[in-house]
Design a protein around this motif. Sequence first.
Motif, PDB file in Angstrom:
ATOM      1  N   ASN A 153      60.273  35.950  67.694  1.00  0.00           N
ATOM      2  CA  ASN A 153      59.184  35.088  68.141  1.00  0.00           C
ATOM      3  C   ASN A 153      58.385  35.831  69.203  1.00  0.00           C
ATOM      4  O   ASN A 153      58.906  36.154  70.264  1.00  0.00           O
ATOM      5  CB  ASN A 153      59.757  33.785  68.696  1.00  0.00           C
ATOM      6  CG  ASN A 153      58.679  32.802  69.078  1.00  0.00           C
ATOM      7  OD1 ASN A 153      57.490  33.080  68.954  1.00  0.00           O
ATOM      8  ND2 ASN A 153      59.096  31.633  69.550  1.00  0.00           N
ATOM      9  N   LYS A 154      57.125  36.082  68.912  1.00  0.00           N
ATOM     10  CA  LYS A 154      56.308  36.835  69.860  1.00  0.00           C
ATOM     11  C   LYS A 154      55.536  35.939  70.827  1.00  0.00           C
ATOM     12  O   LYS A 154      54.844  36.444  71.710  1.00  0.00           O
ATOM     13  CB  LYS A 154      55.346  37.765  69.121  1.00  0.00           C
ATOM     14  CG  LYS A 154      54.246  37.067  68.356  1.00  0.00           C
ATOM     15  CD  LYS A 154      53.278  38.056  67.771  1.00  0.00           C
ATOM     16  CE  LYS A 154      52.122  37.327  67.111  1.00  0.00           C
ATOM     17  NZ  LYS A 154      51.078  38.219  66.696  1.00  0.00           N
ATOM     18  N   SER A 155      55.669  34.640  70.698  1.00  0.00           N
ATOM     19  CA  SER A 155      54.936  33.763  71.608  1.00  0.00           C
ATOM     20  C   SER A 155      55.462  33.982  73.029  1.00  0.00           C
ATOM     21  O   SER A 155      56.647  34.173  73.260  1.00  0.00           O
ATOM     22  CB  SER A 155      55.097  32.295  71.193  1.00  0.00           C
ATOM     23  OG  SER A 155      56.442  31.900  71.298  1.00  0.00           O
ATOM     24  N   GLY A 156      54.558  33.976  73.969  1.00  0.00           N
ATOM     25  CA  GLY A 156      54.926  34.215  75.360  1.00  0.00           C
ATOM     26  C   GLY A 156      54.848  35.676  75.757  1.00  0.00           C
ATOM     27  O   GLY A 156      54.987  36.016  76.928  1.00  0.00           O
ATOM     28  N   GLU A 171      56.020  41.678  64.607  1.00  0.00           N
ATOM     29  CA  GLU A 171      56.742  40.676  63.815  1.00  0.00           C
ATOM     30  C   GLU A 171      58.065  41.230  63.291  1.00  0.00           C
ATOM     31  O   GLU A 171      58.999  40.470  63.010  1.00  0.00           O
ATOM     32  CB  GLU A 171      55.894  40.203  62.628  1.00  0.00           C
ATOM     33  CG  GLU A 171      54.589  39.525  63.013  1.00  0.00           C
ATOM     34  CD  GLU A 171      53.470  40.521  63.335  1.00  0.00           C
ATOM     35  OE1 GLU A 171      53.541  41.691  62.912  1.00  0.00           O
ATOM     36  OE2 GLU A 171      52.522  40.119  64.036  1.00  0.00           O
ATOM     37  N   SER A 197      52.762  39.062  76.364  1.00  0.00           N
ATOM     38  CA  SER A 197      51.390  39.534  76.575  1.00  0.00           C
ATOM     39  C   SER A 197      51.163  40.770  75.703  1.00  0.00           C
ATOM     40  O   SER A 197      52.107  41.363  75.170  1.00  0.00           O
ATOM     41  CB  SER A 197      51.178  39.889  78.047  1.00  0.00           C
ATOM     42  OG  SER A 197      51.946  41.042  78.382  1.00  0.00           O
ATOM     43  N   ASN A 198      49.919  41.160  75.573  1.00  0.00           N
ATOM     44  CA  ASN A 198      49.605  42.378  74.812  1.00  0.00           C
ATOM     45  C   ASN A 198      50.318  43.583  75.416  1.00  0.00           C
ATOM     46  O   ASN A 198      50.790  44.468  74.696  1.00  0.00           O
ATOM     47  CB  ASN A 198      48.097  42.625  74.770  1.00  0.00           C
ATOM     48  CG  ASN A 198      47.389  41.640  73.865  1.00  0.00           C
ATOM     49  OD1 ASN A 198      48.017  40.982  73.036  1.00  0.00           O
ATOM     50  ND2 ASN A 198      46.080  41.521  74.028  1.00  0.00           N
TER      51      ASN A 198
END
Length: 186
Positions: free
Chosen positions: A104-107, A99, A109-110
């Motif tokens: 924005n971390k959406s999209g 964060e 992968s780990n």
Amino acid sequence: MKTFNIGDQVSVLDDAIDGVVVKVEKDQITIETTDNFLMTYFVNELIKINNTSNLDYFNKSDSLDKKNIDNQLTRKQIELQKKLEKVERGVPEFDLHIEKLVKNKSGLSNYDILTLQMDTAKRHIEFAIKNRIPKIVFIHGVGEGVLKAELDFLLNRYDSISFQDGNYQKYGLGATEVYFKQNRSR
């Protein structure tokens, strides 16, 4: 050859680390740092920062009495504490929580998240080495321990680095302190 005794206050020559001698074994000295960590160094890596045995030659008939000596020691200890606080305040901290790294971390992968975190850590390590910064702190959090394990793996790849868990009182279990051994030939 320098001699150290248990209880001597010492400073590490090429690191911003101070502590008290807790164990003397041949040419290796174990100290308890101001952050309450045990670290072992060779005799030639340490220097005494105050030596109260220099005061042993004063006796009661001398012009300096015990109260004056105690006041001098107290002032020196206060000055040393202020210096340590100033040094500790200047230690760069880098938060590796995703964060803090992207808006924005959406999209992601780990794998992408971990790669970004490790690239950031490596960039900060290289910068600290290049600029001769003696200590940095990575804040990684506790979580499942994946980031900490990867960070430990990365740090172990450098010969000039030592590291330990961060100050528990300040960070809990979620930080790693990284110390850079400075090369005097630069």
